[in-house]
Structure formats: structure tokens, C-alpha cells
Design an enzyme around this catalytic site. Structure first.
Site, short mmCIF file in Angstrom:
data_model
loop_
_atom_site.label_atom_id
_atom_site.label_comp_id
_atom_site.label_asym_id
_atom_site.label_seq_id
_atom_site.Cartn_x
_atom_site.Cartn_y
_atom_site.Cartn_z
N ASP A 1 0.87 -1.17 0.00
CA ASP A 1 0.00 0.00 0.00
C ASP A 1 0.92 1.23 0.00
O ASP A 1 2.11 1.12 0.34
CB ASP A 1 -0.89 -0.01 1.25
CG ASP A 1 -1.78 1.21 1.32
OD1 ASP A 1 -2.40 1.54 0.30
OD2 ASP A 1 -1.86 1.82 2.41
N ASP B 1 0.08 5.30 0.67
CA ASP B 1 -0.04 6.36 1.68
C ASP B 1 -0.08 5.72 3.08
O ASP B 1 -0.87 4.82 3.34
CB ASP B 1 -1.32 7.17 1.43
CG ASP B 1 -1.24 8.56 2.07
OD1 ASP B 1 -0.15 8.96 2.52
OD2 ASP B 1 -2.29 9.24 2.13
N LYS C 1 -9.25 -2.63 -2.30
CA LYS C 1 -9.19 -3.46 -1.10
C LYS C 1 -10.33 -3.09 -0.16
O LYS C 1 -10.68 -1.93 -0.10
CB LYS C 1 -7.85 -3.22 -0.38
CG LYS C 1 -6.64 -3.52 -1.24
CD LYS C 1 -5.36 -2.94 -0.65
CE LYS C 1 -5.28 -1.44 -0.87
NZ LYS C 1 -4.02 -0.83 -0.40
N ASP D 1 -1.19 -0.23 6.04
CA ASP D 1 -1.33 0.51 7.30
C ASP D 1 -2.76 0.52 7.82
O ASP D 1 -3.03 1.13 8.85
CB ASP D 1 -0.87 1.96 7.12
CG ASP D 1 -1.83 2.78 6.30
OD1 ASP D 1 -2.33 2.25 5.28
OD2 ASP D 1 -2.13 3.93 6.67
#
Lengths: 312, 312
Positions: free
Chosen positions: A28, A30, A227, A252
Site C-alpha cells: 500500500d 499512503d 481493497k 497501514d
């Protein structure tokens, strides 16, 4: 393999173990590789190191506001090795879904509640669409005013992603097209929000836009292109050969990244450099709610940069 | 008294029975007294008849887009006897909540995601507010752009109702104010949608606007000023003396009107001249879901006008 214990990944033996069994890393972006416009410390070197060891690296993001080309630019600018075939953003995967899976669309048009990047990816796949940009008609709930919103014919799907011009008139149009049960409802992602650490401001996620259309339409999206939807993995597998038992999702956010990884039977690593902290992780680990249990990662560490400190 | 059997109210003996035990009728408006701008056939005469028998009549609506004065105008125009003290619309009851219940607000300001009628009712109660009308700043999810949205200080509540100018920037501001747990979150109502019978167009309800703020804020409203919230009854009781055992809520929507009536221990009458039809009523009656059971009315009939045919 979702256990009640989460393995800490920031020590050498665990890192070596991961390197020995994983051949593909899905990152991922950010909160994992960068925060806003600043790379997470050590992250570019770690990704370069993985590449130098022959690992496959893909960038898998729910953000719908950048085309793949814009992602390659940002990744490169921040020091990450990238080409267009390694980027899977929802502006692209939602277009891919409409083209390859919902083949009915070859005949119809897409009403887009979205942004220029989504329009660009639809264009790149030659999908007819309209609705992008501001819709300046201001409408009340007065029935005659609602009826004055012009509707096009042959709309076979409504695609909803981040839209900085979301408006009540767009909600009317999206809900009206979706009044036809044959009209497909595709959303890029449902991320709720992104708090900025310790600041007053909050970044509302695309989930706000999707929620407004969902309530107006009285239907949930037929497909989430991002996702935790597992369609994302099918998209990646069209380009990259993946053995799920040798693939790790690094993210995250537990309710998107980790849930996606677990539902796709990948290995999962949660980093605490973005949305989640130790408290939210503990809450998931200790929860007896099966929905929360599916969000518990296999591994956890502070940030991707922790690996740099180990091998350096 | 929520039973599994719903009594049909469109015969003389049941009508007489209702008249003998009920002294106050609370009427929802759209779908009960009128459809759009046309009175339901016979409805004005029925309401006038009830008044002539000495019954109290109140108009209780979740619609936040008209002030009480505008409601009196519309009621009068369509032939219903009305004065400002008989009208309870959520533009008014939400302002009343902020003034009388959330007394903390005497000191602070209200960020309004709403419309001119809500602004008018806040003004009438001398509550400071801002945010009404268009917010022309166009914002992306870029963190620095989000930070550029100016936030005021001393905002002690966010009030959300129907807003024809809802925008991503307003979502940012509402979510950012609500980031402070002491900031109160009040919504007028959460009505989802109003399908226009047999037409393509759908009227999105205020629930669409509320849902977008709720997702962005990561909090549910602290208070719903309208139905099914029971605060609505407290508002009415400030003006009108009500014995719940002698009071009947008449509405066209089960998840607002009838749920409100049942939760407030009033008698309830569902009319099928609006949102619900025989099929949706049957579904609720046959459901084993406790949430659905609470939405089953005590009485049901086609429309309020059916009573006119009985006594005429």
C-alpha cells in the site's frame, strides 16, 4: 493463517524468515511508503533492497485520484523503483472491472461520479463515460426540480470514486440510474477517513461519497474495485504471476489492506506508520467479533524503514 | 401495543372507535396529506372534520427545507387548517434542541450543513451559526489542500440537514469540527430516499447528506431531531398537551413515522399513499427481526381520504 498472536517483524531473524518464504511484496502507498508528500524514512532503500534480492514489488492502492502514470511519477520522485505495470490503483482496477468482467458494458455508457484520473483510465480502456467534473445544476428535494435533472439513456453502470465535485444533483442522477436493477454499481473503495495526526483537520475518504450514493440508491455496491475486495488480486494476477503462499500484503489499514490480504490468503504485515496504532491493533487482536478477527495481521512493525535499520 | 395483526382503519366501526379514544392526531405531511404539490384526495376535508369534532391536530414532518411559516403557507394553500404552533418541522425542532437541551451552545457557534429554512429557525432562536449556502472552495484529498480549509473557533455543534450545496469541502469542515469529541453532532433526520412512483427519478433523502458526514466524522449523530427520535414528541409537548394513550401518529413511512409512534408509545396509523405499499407492510409484519417488528403499525389504510368516504 490468522492467529491471535501477531509476530513482530522488526528483528533480523523474522526479516530473514520473511525473505526466505516471500517472493512478491504488495505495498500500500499512503501511510506505508509515504505520508502526504514525504517518503517514510528508509522506505525507498528497503524497497530497492527487496528488488535487488529479486523480489517482485507491486504498489496496490485504494486511492482513485491518480492514474497509474501519475503514480509512477510520484513513486519515482520519492525514490521508489516503479513502472506502470507495477501500479494497481482503483482508478485503473475499476475501469478494468468494467471492461473485462462486466462485459455487458461494451454496449453502454458509464455514469461517473469521480475525478480526472478515473476518466483517464476509462478512456485508456475505451469505455464511454460522462459525468466527470462539476455538475452546476443546484437542486432541491422538490419533486419537479428532481424531475428536471436530465437523465441519459443506455447507462449500464454507475462508477463512484473520489469526487471533489460531489453534489446533491449527482446523488439524484446516480440514484436514478441505479433505480434500474440491471444498472451495475461499482465503487472504487470505501475508505472512511484519514485523521491527520494530532491536527484538527480530517481528510474524508472516498467512503463518504460512496455512502451518500448508497443511501440514495437504496443498494450496496455490486463490486468494490479496491481493497478489501478480492477483485484487486485478480487484476494484479493479470500482469504479475503470484503464488499467494509466497506473497505478502504490506499495509497501514486493517479494514482494507489486512482484510484484503487475509481474504486473499496472502501473508500480511501491518505497519503503524499510517492509520492504525498499537491500541487499534490490540483492539482487533482481543476482539471476539469475527469481522475484527479477519483484520488481524500475521506480522506487525512500526514502519517499513525498520528493516533498513536491520540489514544496514 | 405493537401486534402482529394490523387493524384496517377504513371501515366505519374502526373509525368510530378511533374517534372515541383519540384526542390528538399527529400528521406526517408528504405522502400523507399531499404528494408533491397536490393534496391527497379528501385529506383536507378529513382534517377539517377532525378539528370540527374538537380533536387537536399537529403537523409533524422530517422535512428540513421549510420553516414553520412556509409550512403554514403550504398547508393553508392546500386546504388544511394550520397555524405556526401546530407545525413541527425538523428545521425548527433541531434549533429547539440546540437552544433548550444542549444549553452549552449559548456560548458557541453552530456549523450548519443545511439550508435557508434551517438558518431562519436558528436565527429565530438567536443561535449563532455559519456555513449555510455554497462553499466554493474545491478540495482534493491532498493533505495540504485539506489543511487549507479554514476552521473557525468555538464551534460547539455541527447541525446537518438537507443541503442542496453539500460538497466535499463541507464534509472536510464538518468532520474536522467533529474531531473534537465535545462538539455535538445533531442531524435533522435520516430519511433515505423517496422513489417517485413508476418514474426513473429518485429523490435522495437528507440521510444521504448525513451519511457522508457520519462516515467522514467516524461518529454517529448524538441526536436525531426528527422522527423516529423521541425528542420530536418532547418538542410537541412544549406547545401542546398530549396524553400518549390518546394520541395517534399518522404516517406513510414505517422506519420513521411508525417507529417514532411505537417508541413514543402512541397509537399508530400507516397510510399507503406514500413510501410504503402492501408488500413492504407485509414484510415487516412477517419479519422476525425485532427492528422490523417495532415498525409495524397498529392500524393501516390506503389513504387519509378513505375516512371521508365513510362519514360523508
Amino acid at each position: 493463517p490468522i492467529g491471535m498472536t501477531v509476530k513482530l517483524a522488526n528483528c533480523e531473524s523474522v526479516f530473514r524468515n520473511i525473505l526466505s518464504k516471500i517472493d512478491t511484496f504488495l505495498f500500500d502507498c499512503d501511510g506505508v511508503l509515504w505520508q502526504g508528500n514525504i517518503a517514510v524514512k528508509g522506505a525507498p532503500a528497503v524497497v530497492a533492497h527487496l528488488k535487488s534480492l529479486g523480489k517482485q514489488v507491486c504498489y496496490v492502492t485504494n486511492n482513485s485520484t491518480k492514474s497509474r502514470h501519475r503514480y509512477v511519477e510520484k513513486l519515482t520522485r520519492l525514490g521508489f523503483p516503479a513502472d506502470v505495470n507495477s501500479v494497481f490503483s482503483t482508478a485503473y482496477t475499476s475501469a478494468l472491472y468494467l471492461k473485462n468482467i462486466a462485459k455487458v458494458l461494451v454496449q453502454g455508457k458509464v455514469y461517473l461520479v469521480g475525478n480526472p484520473a478515473m476518466a483517464e483510465e476509462l478512456d485508456s480502456l475505451k469505455i464511454q463515460h460522462f459525468g466527470s467534473g462539476p455538475d452546476n445544476q443546484v437542486t432541491t428535494q422538490d419533486h419537479d426540480e428532481v424531475r428536471s435533472c436530465a437523465l441519459e439513456n443506455d447507462v449500464s453502470a454507475v462508477l463512484v470514486g473520489y469526487d471533489g465535485h460531489i453534489s446533491y444533483t449527482k446523488m439524484i442522477k446516480a440514484a436514478s440510474y441505479l433505480n434500474d436493477p440491471k444498472c451495475l454499481y461499482v465503487a472504487t473503495n470505501e475508505d472512511h477517513r484519514m485523521p491527520l495526526n494530532g491536527e484538527r483537520h480530517v481528510v474524508p475518504g472516498t467512503g463518504c461519497v460512496v455512502a451518500s450514493v448508497t443511501v440514495a440508491a437504496g443498494r450496496n455496491p455490486d463490486v468494490i474495485a479496491g481493497k478489501p475486495g478480492t477483485f484487486m488480486l485478480k487484476c494484479i494476477q493479470q500482469t504479475v504471476e503470484i503464488d499467494p503462499t509466497k506473497c505478502m500484503m504490506v499495509g497501514d489499514r486493517m479494514n482494507t489492506d489486512i482484510l484484503f490480504g487475509n481474504q486473499s490468503e496472502l501473508h500480511t504485515l501491518l505497519v503503524l506508520s499510517g492509520v492504525e496504532d498499537q491500541e487499534s491493533l490490540n483492539k482487533a487482536v482481543e476482539s471476539s467479533d469475527p469481522n475484527m478477527k479477519r483484520q488481524v495481521p500475521e506480522y506487525c512493525m512500526g514502519s517499513i524503514g525498520d528493516w533498513y535499520a536491520i540489514y544496514e
